[in-house]
Design a protein around this motif. Sequence first.
Motif, PDB file in Angstrom:
ATOM      1  N   VAL A 164     -19.497  11.604  13.583  1.00  0.00           N
ATOM      2  CA  VAL A 164     -20.757  11.209  14.219  1.00  0.00           C
ATOM      3  C   VAL A 164     -21.563  12.446  14.617  1.00  0.00           C
ATOM      4  O   VAL A 164     -22.772  12.536  14.358  1.00  0.00           O
ATOM      5  CB  VAL A 164     -20.498  10.314  15.451  1.00  0.00           C
ATOM      6  CG1 VAL A 164     -21.777  10.149  16.272  1.00  0.00           C
ATOM      7  CG2 VAL A 164     -19.985   8.949  15.012  1.00  0.00           C
ATOM      8  N   LYS A 165     -20.902  13.413  15.220  1.00  0.00           N
ATOM      9  CA  LYS A 165     -21.602  14.618  15.669  1.00  0.00           C
ATOM     10  C   LYS A 165     -22.079  15.466  14.488  1.00  0.00           C
ATOM     11  O   LYS A 165     -23.159  16.060  14.540  1.00  0.00           O
ATOM     12  CB  LYS A 165     -20.696  15.437  16.584  1.00  0.00           C
ATOM     13  CG  LYS A 165     -20.488  14.781  17.943  1.00  0.00           C
ATOM     14  CD  LYS A 165     -19.630  15.627  18.865  1.00  0.00           C
ATOM     15  CE  LYS A 165     -19.537  15.005  20.250  1.00  0.00           C
ATOM     16  NZ  LYS A 165     -18.668  15.793  21.157  1.00  0.00           N
ATOM     17  N   GLU A 166     -21.290  15.501  13.423  1.00  0.00           N
ATOM     18  CA  GLU A 166     -21.699  16.242  12.227  1.00  0.00           C
ATOM     19  C   GLU A 166     -22.956  15.625  11.625  1.00  0.00           C
ATOM     20  O   GLU A 166     -23.887  16.328  11.223  1.00  0.00           O
ATOM     21  CB  GLU A 166     -20.567  16.242  11.205  1.00  0.00           C
ATOM     22  CG  GLU A 166     -20.886  17.027   9.942  1.00  0.00           C
ATOM     23  CD  GLU A 166     -19.745  17.017   8.928  1.00  0.00           C
ATOM     24  OE1 GLU A 166     -19.957  17.488   7.806  1.00  0.00           O
ATOM     25  OE2 GLU A 166     -18.651  16.529   9.271  1.00  0.00           O
ATOM     26  N   LYS A 225     -27.718  16.829  11.603  1.00  0.00           N
ATOM     27  CA  LYS A 225     -28.668  16.864  10.492  1.00  0.00           C
ATOM     28  C   LYS A 225     -30.107  16.644  10.970  1.00  0.00           C
ATOM     29  O   LYS A 225     -31.042  16.820  10.192  1.00  0.00           O
ATOM     30  CB  LYS A 225     -28.304  15.802   9.451  1.00  0.00           C
ATOM     31  CG  LYS A 225     -26.967  16.058   8.758  1.00  0.00           C
ATOM     32  CD  LYS A 225     -26.635  14.935   7.778  1.00  0.00           C
ATOM     33  CE  LYS A 225     -25.277  15.144   7.135  1.00  0.00           C
ATOM     34  NZ  LYS A 225     -24.922  14.024   6.214  1.00  0.00           N
ATOM     35  N   GLY A 226     -30.259  16.247  12.244  1.00  0.00           N
ATOM     36  CA  GLY A 226     -31.592  16.130  12.811  1.00  0.00           C
ATOM     37  C   GLY A 226     -32.200  14.751  12.705  1.00  0.00           C
ATOM     38  O   GLY A 226     -31.495  13.747  12.568  1.00  0.00           O
ATOM     39  N   GLU A 227     -33.523  14.695  12.744  1.00  0.00           N
ATOM     40  CA  GLU A 227     -34.235  13.419  12.801  1.00  0.00           C
ATOM     41  C   GLU A 227     -33.972  12.525  11.601  1.00  0.00           C
ATOM     42  O   GLU A 227     -34.094  11.304  11.694  1.00  0.00           O
ATOM     43  CB  GLU A 227     -35.740  13.665  12.930  1.00  0.00           C
ATOM     44  CG  GLU A 227     -36.155  14.288  14.257  1.00  0.00           C
ATOM     45  CD  GLU A 227     -37.657  14.437  14.368  1.00  0.00           C
ATOM     46  OE1 GLU A 227     -38.347  14.059  13.404  1.00  0.00           O
ATOM     47  OE2 GLU A 227     -38.135  14.936  15.404  1.00  0.00           O
ATOM     48  N   ASN A 228     -33.631  13.120  10.465  1.00  0.00           N
ATOM     49  CA  ASN A 228     -33.394  12.319   9.265  1.00  0.00           C
ATOM     50  C   ASN A 228     -31.957  11.849   9.141  1.00  0.00           C
ATOM     51  O   ASN A 228     -31.588  11.225   8.143  1.00  0.00           O
ATOM     52  CB  ASN A 228     -33.775  13.127   8.017  1.00  0.00           C
ATOM     53  CG  ASN A 228     -35.263  13.393   7.945  1.00  0.00           C
ATOM     54  OD1 ASN A 228     -36.075  12.553   8.347  1.00  0.00           O
ATOM     55  ND2 ASN A 228     -35.641  14.559   7.444  1.00  0.00           N
ATOM     56  N   SER A 229     -31.135  12.151  10.142  1.00  0.00           N
ATOM     57  CA  SER A 229     -29.753  11.691  10.115  1.00  0.00           C
ATOM     58  C   SER A 229     -29.702  10.209  10.466  1.00  0.00           C
ATOM     59  O   SER A 229     -30.706   9.609  10.848  1.00  0.00           O
ATOM     60  CB  SER A 229     -28.899  12.481  11.103  1.00  0.00           C
ATOM     61  OG  SER A 229     -29.151  12.053  12.431  1.00  0.00           O
ATOM     62  N   ARG A 230     -28.539   9.623  10.349  1.00  0.00           N
ATOM     63  CA  ARG A 230     -28.393   8.209  10.696  1.00  0.00           C
ATOM     64  C   ARG A 230     -28.534   7.980  12.190  1.00  0.00           C
ATOM     65  O   ARG A 230     -28.781   6.863  12.626  1.00  0.00           O
ATOM     66  CB  ARG A 230     -27.033   7.679  10.214  1.00  0.00           C
ATOM     67  CG  ARG A 230     -26.949   7.524   8.704  1.00  0.00           C
ATOM     68  CD  ARG A 230     -25.786   6.639   8.325  1.00  0.00           C
ATOM     69  NE  ARG A 230     -24.496   7.289   8.551  1.00  0.00           N
ATOM     70  CZ  ARG A 230     -23.370   6.642   8.780  1.00  0.00           C
ATOM     71  NH1 ARG A 230     -23.361   5.328   8.861  1.00  0.00           N
ATOM     72  NH2 ARG A 230     -22.242   7.299   8.945  1.00  0.00           N
ATOM     73  N   TRP A 231     -28.349   9.037  12.977  1.00  0.00           N
ATOM     74  CA  TRP A 231     -28.487   8.912  14.431  1.00  0.00           C
ATOM     75  C   TRP A 231     -29.637   9.793  14.917  1.00  0.00           C
ATOM     76  O   TRP A 231     -29.489  10.536  15.884  1.00  0.00           O
ATOM     77  CB  TRP A 231     -27.205   9.299  15.169  1.00  0.00           C
ATOM     78  CG  TRP A 231     -25.917   9.219  14.397  1.00  0.00           C
ATOM     79  CD1 TRP A 231     -25.061  10.239  14.135  1.00  0.00           C
ATOM     80  CD2 TRP A 231     -25.315   8.060  13.814  1.00  0.00           C
ATOM     81  NE1 TRP A 231     -23.989   9.799  13.420  1.00  0.00           N
ATOM     82  CE2 TRP A 231     -24.108   8.465  13.196  1.00  0.00           C
ATOM     83  CE3 TRP A 231     -25.695   6.718  13.739  1.00  0.00           C
ATOM     84  CZ2 TRP A 231     -23.272   7.584  12.529  1.00  0.00           C
ATOM     85  CZ3 TRP A 231     -24.853   5.841  13.053  1.00  0.00           C
ATOM     86  CH2 TRP A 231     -23.672   6.266  12.475  1.00  0.00           C
ATOM     87  N   GLY A 232     -30.757   9.705  14.241  1.00  0.00           N
ATOM     88  CA  GLY A 232     -31.883  10.585  14.542  1.00  0.00           C
ATOM     89  C   GLY A 232     -32.448  10.420  15.939  1.00  0.00           C
ATOM     90  O   GLY A 232     -33.097  11.322  16.460  1.00  0.00           O
ATOM     91  N   ALA A 233     -32.213   9.267  16.576  1.00  0.00           N
ATOM     92  CA  ALA A 233     -32.762   9.038  17.917  1.00  0.00           C
ATOM     93  C   ALA A 233     -31.906   9.645  19.004  1.00  0.00           C
ATOM     94  O   ALA A 233     -32.371   9.858  20.123  1.00  0.00           O
ATOM     95  CB  ALA A 233     -32.909   7.538  18.171  1.00  0.00           C
TER      96      ALA A 233
END
Length: 620
Positions: A311-313, A317-325
Amino acid sequence: MEKTVATWDEQPIDITKEANFIWGIANKARNTYMPDKYGDIIIPMTIIRRFESVLEPTKDKVLAQFEAMPTYPARAMYKISGYQFYNTSKFNLAELCNDPDNIAANFKSYLNGFSANVQDILQNLDIESHIDKMDKGGCLYSVVKAFSELDLSVEKFDSIKMGYIFENLIARFYQNVDAGQFYTGRDIIRLCVSLLLAEDSDDIKEDNKVITVLDQACGTGGMLSTAYDYLKHINPTANIHLFGQELMGQSFAVGLAEMLIKNQNIDNFRHADTLKEDCFPDQKMRYVLENPPFGTPWGGKDAKLGQEESVKEEYLKGENSRWGAGLPKTSDSQLLFVQSAINKLSENGRAAIIENGSPLFTGNTASGESQVRRWLLENDYLDAIVAMPTDLFYNTALATYIWILTKNKPAKRKGKVQFIDATNIYEKLRKPLGNKKNEFSSANREQITKLYTDYQENELSQIHDSSEFIYREYSVMQPLQRSYAINEERIHAMVPKLSSFFDQVKFDELNSKEEELTAKEKKALTKLQKNKAAFNKILSVLEENESDKVYKSLSEFTPVITGLLEGIVDKKLFTKVIDGLSQMDKTAEVQTDKKGNVLYDKETEDIEIVNVNTPIVSTP
């Protein structure tokens, strides 16, 4: 092809009798298996019998083709069987019982007759080792015979009813499951689908329309099956592609079996942890349906191995990651599933996600949960939230909600969020099923969906601007105004502020310690011994120069204290001494930096939570 399809308005199903009967077969193996291990044989045997029952109408044609051409291609054989799997063995479970002495070897031969995709499922369930164990324990014959007499054909058990049975069996095997992990009632799923398709979905009625549906916590595939049946109900020509990810092996095997029976591409059904990976990174979805487990940690000691790191990795990746929020607290992964659902949606995609109250209410404005909620609102992804009745699920009485998410709201809904109170819209079950005492009837679903589509405010429906729920924290401080003095009261107040330089209590404690000091303690004592003389000198000088004079500005006091302590303290300690001799004084001069900007007193800091629509006026 599946011979029967459950009608959309089918009444809730009580499969307790059938599930009890199937589970009861395990009593024949009770001297070989402990009750908590019954699922090891019941679940794979049920899958095998389900496959056998489904294939029975075309079995003779498959055998004839195999005998004529043993190398006949698998894909061609699918067309003969009517499904994306087949069995070329002359055996079936009933036939195995005609040769009790060789039942173990023949059973394995029978399983080897299944197509490779089915064999993969059964190998994951370790069926061959259980055949050996039952054979050694003397119960294999009785278990096989009991299952051979069980009719699990699609005519008797469509995918919906079969899904209930499988989930009941799995829930018995895993008795201590998390809330919401099994048993999302089909009445609830049907409401989710009805809401999902109620807006911006006219195109799905087009001939041969390709429709993609994803469930990232799909269990045995109940949500996918229900969505499939309804989409076929409104458009029989639709080309529906189901995608699913499931972590638990037993549930995955059952779901994969049902996907085969639905003639779905089983490459789109993965045994994987959604918090670790997206198995379909290049595929966007028209619809996402899911009921992620409530209160399941993604980090910390109770998380699944590797989840926190993954999850942390991904987050890095930033805003375009799956957890961008942002990341919610590690104890609950529901808002990670919400973000991942948004990430998977196509530009006209819509999602329905079942949550408990935690994602709605936990966390202050600076928390990870609040950041995710703000992201949903600021990007206009949150369309509606439906509050459902309690006692609606089989294994939890928690309050639950349906979140409707979309990337492309209709014009009337842009910048708005609708809240629907459906907590009193339900029917009572005549007989509770587990914790489930309430259900949604067809009329209930129609009423709730109409509240959504009418899009009007009334006692059960509220519509608010998204910005009404966006709050920010502001740090409020008063201008820095301090007076300075050298007197007994101020010297006494200064001493604690010099504790990092010299702490008399710590010094005495270390000096009087009877046992040998640790290396860290020795280092601390050496520092204290070194600073003791300077500290005492500071106190001595200040006490000798006590007076009643109060200085109203720093510029006036600095030369005084410099003259007294020059050569005794360094610049850093000098600042602490001055700060220690000061007090907030609203009659004192307002301090500024070199550019003339007002400085603020950090000791007066207060946090104000303000709606983004509230004008902020800054006053010096």
